[in-house]
Design a protein around this motif. Sequence first.
Motif, PDB file in Angstrom:
ATOM      1  N   SER A  63      -0.864  10.309  -1.596  1.00 14.35           N
ATOM      2  CA  SER A  63      -0.173   9.027  -1.509  1.00 14.35           C
ATOM      3  C   SER A  63      -0.370   8.205  -2.785  1.00 14.35           C
ATOM      4  O   SER A  63       0.584   7.667  -3.345  1.00 14.35           O
TER       5      SER A  63
ATOM      6  N   GLN B 185       7.839   8.084   4.580  1.00 17.74           N
ATOM      7  CA  GLN B 185       7.630   9.522   4.671  1.00 17.74           C
ATOM      8  C   GLN B 185       8.437  10.233   3.599  1.00 17.74           C
ATOM      9  O   GLN B 185       9.538   9.821   3.261  1.00 17.74           O
TER      10      GLN B 185
ATOM     11  N   ARG C  97      -1.020  -5.989   6.304  1.00 20.58           N
ATOM     12  CA  ARG C  97      -0.897  -5.415   4.967  1.00 20.58           C
ATOM     13  C   ARG C  97       0.533  -5.580   4.482  1.00 20.58           C
ATOM     14  O   ARG C  97       1.457  -5.575   5.258  1.00 20.58           O
TER      15      ARG C  97
ATOM     16  N   ASN D 275      -7.944  -2.739   7.795  1.00 19.61           N
ATOM     17  CA  ASN D 275      -7.872  -1.911   6.582  1.00 19.61           C
ATOM     18  C   ASN D 275      -9.006  -0.888   6.515  1.00 19.61           C
ATOM     19  O   ASN D 275      -9.189  -0.240   5.498  1.00 19.61           O
TER      20      ASN D 275
ATOM     21  N   GLU E  61       4.321  -0.646   3.064  1.00 14.02           N
ATOM     22  CA  GLU E  61       5.057   0.031   4.118  1.00 14.02           C
ATOM     23  C   GLU E  61       4.881   1.533   3.972  1.00 14.02           C
ATOM     24  O   GLU E  61       4.852   2.060   2.865  1.00 14.02           O
ATOM     25  N   ARG E  62       4.751   2.195   5.092  1.00 13.60           N
ATOM     26  CA  ARG E  62       4.640   3.649   5.086  1.00 13.60           C
ATOM     27  C   ARG E  62       6.033   4.242   4.901  1.00 13.60           C
ATOM     28  O   ARG E  62       6.984   3.845   5.560  1.00 13.60           O
TER      29      ARG E  62
END
Length: 143
Positions: free
Chosen positions: A30, A7, A1, A135, A4-5
């Motif tokens: 999110s 936080q 993917r 995914n 990017e995650r």
Amino acid sequence: RDVERIQLYPPENLKNVIQKDAKVKGLSISQLTVDILMQHYGLAVPIENKKALPEIIDEVIEEVKVFVKENPVGTTFDLLTASDTFKNIHMVADGKPSANRATVGKIFVSKLVKNEFKNVAIVRTQSGVAKKSVNRATLYEIL
């Protein structure tokens, strides 16, 4: 993917507002945060430029046809991989992204059943259950 995650640690009062707004809009926290940031940085598609779901479906199907044509037999994919429109549905379509993705997925499967994609099949486990991609979407294979 290609995402990017990140936080985020909002103060309690901001967290409460975000949770309430996400619930009212039927979005994940999110997705709501991404939508707000896209709009803030001028990257969002204006509401008047968003498309109706039938138009989106046609675009996704055409992109999948191109993907299937351009990739070799044995290639596995999900709709997120094969279609930029599907991947960006939250930015280009009216309505709740998860519901829109589910609708597009069901229509794609119906086209498989109707043999409109003769050289594509759902990848299944030995017990016949549809396999999922990284995914967490239905996995397809070019035959």
